[in-house]
Design an enzyme around this catalytic site. Structure first.
Site, PDB file in Angstrom:
ATOM      1  N   HIS A 143      -6.644 -11.021  -0.322  1.00 43.83           N
ATOM      2  CA  HIS A 143      -5.799 -11.414   0.528  1.00 43.83           C
ATOM      3  C   HIS A 143      -6.314 -12.926   0.506  1.00 43.83           C
ATOM      4  O   HIS A 143      -5.683 -13.388   1.303  1.00 43.83           O
ATOM      5  CB  HIS A 143      -5.551 -11.148   1.318  1.00 43.83           C
ATOM      6  CG  HIS A 143      -4.418 -10.502   2.288  1.00 43.83           C
ATOM      7  ND1 HIS A 143      -3.589  -9.889   1.530  1.00 43.83           N
ATOM      8  CD2 HIS A 143      -3.534 -10.862   3.086  1.00 43.83           C
ATOM      9  CE1 HIS A 143      -2.953  -8.897   2.324  1.00 43.83           C
ATOM     10  NE2 HIS A 143      -2.651 -10.077   3.373  1.00 43.83           N
TER      11      HIS A 143
ATOM     12  N   GLY B  59       1.029  -9.931  -1.860  1.00 41.67           N
ATOM     13  CA  GLY B  59       0.993  -7.666  -1.716  1.00 41.67           C
ATOM     14  C   GLY B  59       1.990  -8.395  -3.442  1.00 41.67           C
ATOM     15  O   GLY B  59       1.826  -8.013  -4.491  1.00 41.67           O
TER      16      GLY B  59
END
Length: 265
Positions: free
Chosen positions: A178, A185
């Site tokens: 992340h 995503g």
């Protein structure tokens, strides 16, 4: 491996050679990847937006910008993969900057300002639901290590099964780091598509209607520390896509009298 047989059948049928197939396949990737992140555009609305530049009535402009940004990032990703350009941290940052070009925000942190439209790494800690991600001070090292491992593995993954698993693993690892404030995503799914395009494989799509199962697969993989959980989920998505494409193509090739179409004049 069933999925390898499906790819062989897909290629033997020449599905990718059908006029406009590639364009509509990319638009489908845009549609599903942005729907997972909150867009409400239908697939038809996404097609009209990409092909004709017409935004849907009654829907926030930001959703259309999310789609057009994703499409630009997808084209950039595929172009670099086809050119066999080596992965790098700067390439991932550029993909993320394209994803967030028109919808990114500026974050003011104790360590300085981060403009998420630039592909810059986050300077703060983040969570998503029940998932906690690595501390921000580990992001640069973890991302660099991932890129190094992927570049080493791309040349040694010889079988289709190994190549697919490498793309799924890259997807899982980047989204689990992340590294960005926004677009993790979408960028991770584009990294998966980069590796698939590098090997000239059909591109995977995570169907937006399976968002909950997708998120659960990510969570379960982290909790169980077992990458096979995510590989199995992605293999299921991939097989579904190939079977669907093969079925549509074979239906199209049937004699016209049996396809249920009736001329109106």
């Amino acid at each position: 491996m069933e999925i390898v047989n499906l790819i062989e059948k897909y290629n033997d049928l020449g599905i990718a050679d059908v006029i406009d197939h590639n364009r509509f396949n990319l638009i489908s990737i845009d549609h599903h990847s942005t729907r997972i992140e909150g867009s409400t555009l239908t697939e038809v609305e996404t097609q009209v937006l990409i092909n004709e530049g017409r935004t849907p009535n009654g829907k926030p402009l930001e959703e259309s910008l999310m789609v057009t940004d994703h499409h630009a990032a997808l084209l950039f990703t595929i172009e670099n993969a086809r050119a066999k350009k080596a992965l790098s941290v700067s390439l991932l940052k550029e993909i993320n900057s394209l994803v967030m070009k028109n919808t990114g925000k500026v974050y003011n942190t104790m360590l300085g300002t981060v403009d998420s439209r630039t592909g810059a790494f986050r300077k703060g800690n983040v969570t998503a639901g029940i998932s906690y991600f690595p501390n921000f001070d580990k992001v640069e090292r973890l991302t660099s290590d991932l890129v190094k491992r992927l570049n080493e593995s791309i040349g040694s993954a010889l079988s289709v099964a190994e190549q697919l698993n490498l793309s799924f693993d890259a997807h899982f690892n980047l989204v689990s780091i992340h590294p960005y404030y926004d677009g993790n995503g979408r960028t991770s799914r584009l990294l998966m598509n980069y590796i698939q395009a590098y090997y000239n494989l059909p591109l995977a799509i995570v169907r937006s209607e399976n968002k909950a199962a997708y998120i659960q697969a990510l969570i379960d993989t982290r909790q169980q520390e077992n990458i096979e959980v995510f590989r199995e989920f992605m293999a299921g998505e991939y097989s579904f896509l190939l079977n669907q494409e093969i079925e549509k193509f074979e239906e199209m090739k049937k004699p016209s009298e049996g396809n249920g179409f009736t001329f109106l004049f």
